[in-house]
Scaffold this motif. Structure first.
Motif, mmCIF file in Angstrom:
data_model
loop_
_atom_site.group_PDB
_atom_site.id
_atom_site.type_symbol
_atom_site.label_atom_id
_atom_site.label_comp_id
_atom_site.label_asym_id
_atom_site.label_seq_id
_atom_site.Cartn_x
_atom_site.Cartn_y
_atom_site.Cartn_z
ATOM 1 N N ALA A 66 45.031 -19.948 3.886
ATOM 2 C CA ALA A 66 45.607 -20.637 5.033
ATOM 3 C C ALA A 66 45.599 -19.696 6.233
ATOM 4 N N PRO A 67 45.651 -20.233 7.441
ATOM 5 C CA PRO A 67 45.639 -19.383 8.636
ATOM 6 C C PRO A 67 46.774 -18.364 8.610
ATOM 7 N N GLY A 68 46.424 -17.112 8.830
ATOM 8 C CA GLY A 68 47.415 -16.066 8.876
ATOM 9 C C GLY A 68 47.942 -15.605 7.538
ATOM 10 N N LYS A 69 47.358 -16.105 6.465
ATOM 11 C CA LYS A 69 47.825 -15.740 5.128
ATOM 12 C C LYS A 69 46.688 -15.138 4.308
ATOM 13 N N ASP A 70 47.063 -14.420 3.272
ATOM 14 C CA ASP A 70 46.065 -13.865 2.372
ATOM 15 C C ASP A 70 45.462 -14.956 1.492
ATOM 16 N N ARG A 71 44.267 -14.708 1.052
ATOM 17 C CA ARG A 71 43.646 -15.609 0.088
ATOM 18 C C ARG A 71 44.409 -15.557 -1.224
ATOM 19 N N GLU A 72 44.564 -16.708 -1.852
ATOM 20 C CA GLU A 72 45.272 -16.756 -3.125
ATOM 21 C C GLU A 72 44.493 -17.548 -4.162
ATOM 22 N N VAL A 73 44.719 -17.196 -5.398
ATOM 23 C CA VAL A 73 44.096 -17.916 -6.504
ATOM 24 C C VAL A 73 44.788 -19.262 -6.669
ATOM 25 N N VAL A 74 43.999 -20.308 -6.737
ATOM 26 C CA VAL A 74 44.546 -21.635 -6.998
ATOM 27 C C VAL A 74 44.406 -21.984 -8.479
ATOM 28 N N ALA A 75 43.208 -21.817 -9.001
ATOM 29 C CA ALA A 75 42.963 -22.180 -10.402
ATOM 30 C C ALA A 75 41.706 -21.493 -10.905
ATOM 31 N N CYS A 76 41.694 -21.233 -12.195
ATOM 32 C CA CYS A 76 40.532 -20.635 -12.858
ATOM 33 C C CYS A 76 40.241 -21.388 -14.143
ATOM 34 N N ILE A 77 38.980 -21.374 -14.542
ATOM 35 C CA ILE A 77 38.598 -21.984 -15.799
ATOM 36 C C ILE A 77 37.524 -21.148 -16.469
ATOM 37 N N SER A 78 37.686 -20.985 -17.767
ATOM 38 C CA SER A 78 36.672 -20.287 -18.547
ATOM 39 C C SER A 78 35.544 -21.256 -18.866
ATOM 40 N N THR A 79 34.326 -20.828 -18.594
ATOM 41 C CA THR A 79 33.188 -21.696 -18.887
ATOM 42 C C THR A 79 32.787 -21.625 -20.358
#
Length: 123
Positions: free
Chosen positions: A40-53
């Motif tokens: 988001a503007p002015g914020k650090d990147r964050e993990v939303v979700a991960c999936i193992s393939t």
């Protein structure tokens, strides 16, 4: 060289839904995890979700766990993020990435990144 193409972003009213897609092409033999991130503007990147393939195990951050779902189509090297009950605070640029394993995904140490797709939630 791996390329990631994201789609599905846009503008939606609060309470609405969006489904993001990300397809990987190129040399993807060593991919074991795919993830979605947001900034988001002015914020650090964050993990939303991960999936193992490999085994399909997933991680979804607590703040969206009851609203977002990550899934995959391994045959098509595609990962999805279904986002329901969207809130204005979900507004961000969402990016997908691929990497070696879930540790890399959670640590944002992924090998290749997409360019991102804008998600805007209006109140």
């Amino acid at each position: 060289q791996v390329q990631l193409v994201e789609s599905g972003g846009g503008t939606v009213q609060a309470g609405g839904s969006l489904r993001l897609s990300c397809t990987a092409s190129g040399i993807v033999a060593t991919i074991n995890s795919m993830g979605w991130y947001r900034q988001a503007p002015g914020k650090d990147r964050e993990v939303v979700a991960c999936i193992s393939t490999s085994d399909g195990s997933t991680y979804v951050r607590d703040s969206v766990k009851d609203r977002f779902t990550i899934s995959r189509d391994s045959a098509k090297n595609t990962v999805f993020l279904q986002m329901n009950s969207l809130k204005p605070e979900d507004t961000a640029v969402y990016s997908c990435a691929i990497g070696y394993d879930m540790v890399a995904c959670l640590g944002q140490a992924m090998d290749s990144w997409g360019q991102g797709t804008q998600v805007t939630v209006s109140s």
